[in-house]
Design an enzyme around this catalytic site. Structure first.
Site, short mmCIF file in Angstrom:
data_model
loop_
_atom_site.label_atom_id
_atom_site.label_comp_id
_atom_site.label_asym_id
_atom_site.label_seq_id
_atom_site.Cartn_x
_atom_site.Cartn_y
_atom_site.Cartn_z
N ASP A 158 0.94 -1.28 -0.07
CA ASP A 158 0.11 0.12 -0.16
C ASP A 158 0.91 1.26 -0.02
O ASP A 158 1.58 1.25 0.94
CB ASP A 158 -0.90 0.15 1.34
CG ASP A 158 -2.05 0.88 1.29
OD1 ASP A 158 -2.02 1.95 0.19
OD2 ASP A 158 -2.78 1.08 2.07
N ASP A 169 -3.92 6.91 -3.76
CA ASP A 169 -3.94 5.77 -2.74
C ASP A 169 -4.24 4.41 -3.17
O ASP A 169 -5.41 4.47 -3.60
CB ASP A 169 -4.63 6.19 -1.30
CG ASP A 169 -4.56 5.26 -0.48
OD1 ASP A 169 -3.89 4.31 -0.47
OD2 ASP A 169 -5.19 5.40 0.84
N HIS A 238 -12.02 5.63 2.19
CA HIS A 238 -12.26 6.96 2.91
C HIS A 238 -12.34 8.01 1.78
O HIS A 238 -11.64 7.71 0.64
CB HIS A 238 -11.04 7.22 3.80
CG HIS A 238 -9.67 6.90 3.31
ND1 HIS A 238 -8.85 7.69 2.49
CD2 HIS A 238 -9.10 5.82 3.19
CE1 HIS A 238 -7.72 6.99 2.13
NE2 HIS A 238 -8.03 5.84 2.65
N HIS A 246 -7.25 11.07 5.02
CA HIS A 246 -8.35 10.74 5.35
C HIS A 246 -9.12 11.97 5.54
O HIS A 246 -9.13 12.86 6.61
CB HIS A 246 -8.37 10.08 6.57
CG HIS A 246 -7.73 8.63 6.53
ND1 HIS A 246 -7.17 7.85 7.66
CD2 HIS A 246 -7.58 7.96 5.61
CE1 HIS A 246 -6.70 6.82 7.26
NE2 HIS A 246 -6.83 6.94 5.92
N GLU A 271 -11.43 0.69 -0.62
CA GLU A 271 -10.29 -0.14 -0.42
C GLU A 271 -11.03 -1.55 0.36
O GLU A 271 -12.11 -0.97 1.39
CB GLU A 271 -9.24 0.16 0.59
CG GLU A 271 -9.46 1.00 1.63
CD GLU A 271 -8.16 1.55 2.38
OE1 GLU A 271 -7.19 0.81 2.41
OE2 GLU A 271 -8.29 2.51 2.96
N GLU A 366 -6.97 -1.79 -3.50
CA GLU A 366 -7.64 -0.64 -3.13
C GLU A 366 -7.42 0.27 -4.30
O GLU A 366 -6.45 -0.04 -5.10
CB GLU A 366 -6.80 0.26 -2.20
CG GLU A 366 -7.20 1.57 -1.95
CD GLU A 366 -6.26 2.08 -0.53
OE1 GLU A 366 -6.72 3.07 -0.02
OE2 GLU A 366 -5.43 1.62 -0.30
#
Length: 451
Positions: A158, A169, A238, A246, A271, A366
């Protein structure tokens, strides 16, 4: 004669221009040099599934809103292209026997090079997570950690990139033992379902319910014991805002989440985490991830070393996440007491590893998506660990690729229609296979549609 030679020289200069630059192997050329006109590749474009959003595809007003945001789109697409190229190379490098700290430093060095690191304008967005087995997230090796990747490990990679605060992300799971394939497939399928369900004015709880239904339809047999794959109920996707990983909204991966709606122009990290354990995580092990509180105001600090360390963090990371290795790289030493002081003061938040019960295995996939006025763009989508057609009836494009694997046929057999761009609508598995057979040399890799 002189004029003729000058003309000849000019012609040669034009031919060798930056537009012809090709990426090396391993990658070493910044992505911005590969696209000198400043226009970076789009992610996967998907139409909104919901009836109340269908007007957006053809609305001239929505297209104009899209055009106004082109600079933001280019920033995030540049970050996405860096992410794609880095992870595609790393998948060739990651093998059993590699030290995790060496792997992370290789990946981060490559990211810095390809994004053409420039302070907070272009950089890594957060430390490389390489959580193993029952550890779901937020693990990266600290200095002196000599953990080695083994054949029977399940590792979540990640990592993030950012341009002008616009963060990509994206994560994937590496497992060498085919015993774990159904676990990886469950998380991948659940993530793609979440992407499919997402849209403007869609309630977050509805996305979570759809994800859980898909995730928990899978089973995995590990060493002779069958486990139902569970969604980890206290982990979520998120929303993402500039320099804020976030940003306030959580995308649940189980039913019963909040009824807040997704909105136009928002970025989301969709994710999912599939586990063979309890499906509930707790904080455990040594902390490596830290991040400055986005809303932290001025806090008086009595410790001079803490003040100095905060200055280093502000200049180099701002409100982006960092790890101890990043501080080591900047030449910081003996900073643990100062870092603890900043955490105790509420300026910095520690993020310890998140773990399910020992002996369990967790997989994660994700992607970052953007809810554009006219369509949904899966910014981080690539052709490395993704395929263009998934179960659940996502709309694929022939440009994107192929139909892969047995699970992907389930939706076709159920009669879900798929729209191949520039071709007729195909409804059932037999039609897709026939289409593939007729067009395979041009459109499909060999044996890409199989039972």
């Amino acid at each position: 004669e002189k004029a003729a030679s000058k003309k000849k020289k000019k012609k040669k200069k034009k031919k060798g221009g930056k537009g012809n630059v090709q990426q090396t192997d391993p990658p070493s050329i910044p992505v911005c040099e590969l696209y000198p006109n400043g226009t970076f590749p789009e992610g996967q474009i998907m139409e909104y599934e919901q009836d109340f959003n269908t007007f957006r595809t053809t609305s001239e007003e929505m297209r104009e809103r899209d055009r106004l945001e082109i600079n933001v789109y280019n920033d995030i697409r540049q970050a996405a292209e860096v992410h794609r190229q880095v992870r595609q190379h790393m998948q060739k490098v990651i093998k059993p026997g590699i030290k995790l700290i060496d792997m992370c430093e290789t990946l981060e060095g490559l990211s810095r090079k390809l994004i053409n690191e420039n302070g907070l304008q272009a950089s890594i967005a957060f430390p490389t997570g390489c959580s193993l087995n029952y550890v779901a997230a937020h693990y990266t090796p600290n200095s002196g950690d000599n953990t080695v990747l083994s054949y029977d490990d399940v590792m979540k990679i990640d990592f993030g990139t950012q341009i002008n605060g616009r963060i990509i992300d994206s994560a994937f799971t590496v497992a060498f033992n085919p015993m774990f394939d159904p676990l990886l497939e469950a998380s991948k399928d659940a993530t793609n379902t979440g992407i499919k369900e997402a849209g403007i004015d869609v309630r977050l709880c509805d996305v979570g319910e759809a994800i859980q239904e898909v995730m928990e339809s899978y089973e995995v047999e590990i060493n002779g014991k069958t486990h139902q794959v569970k969604s980890i109920r206290n982990l979520t996707g998120h929303s993402i805002a500039p320099y804020q990983i976030h940003a306030g909204k959580s995308v649940p991966i189980v039913k019963g989440g909040e009824a807040t709606k997704m909105e136009e122009g928002e970025f989301f990290a969709i994710e999912t985490f599939g586990s063979t354990g309890k499906g509930y995580i707790r904080e455990d092990l040594e902390c490596s991830h830290y991040m400055k509180d986005f809303y932290a105001g001025h806090v008086p600090l009595r410790l001079p070393r803490a003040k100095q360390l905060l200055g280093v963090i502000d200049r180099n990371f701002g409100t982006l996440a960092f790890c101890r290795r990043f501080l080591d790289r900047l030449g910081e030493t003996k900073y643990l007491m100062a870092l603890k002081n900043l955490c105790d003061s509420g300026i910095i938040t520690p993020y310890p590893p998140l773990c399910d019960n020992k002996g369990s295995y967790v997989a994660q996939y994700e992607h970052t998506i953007l809810l554009r006025p006219t369509c949904k763009e899966v910014l981080s989508r690539g052709d490395d660990y993704d395929c263009a057609v998934w179960s659940g009836g996502l709309l694929p494009s022939i440009k994107e690729g192929r139909v892969v694997g047995r699970k992907e046929m389930h939706s076709f057999v159920a009669g879900t229609s798929l729209n191949f761009v520039g071709t007729k609508r195909l409804t059932y598995a037999s039609e897709v296979k026939q289409f593939a057979n007729n067009n395979s040399p041009a459109l499909f890799p060999p044996a890409s549609v199989r039972e």
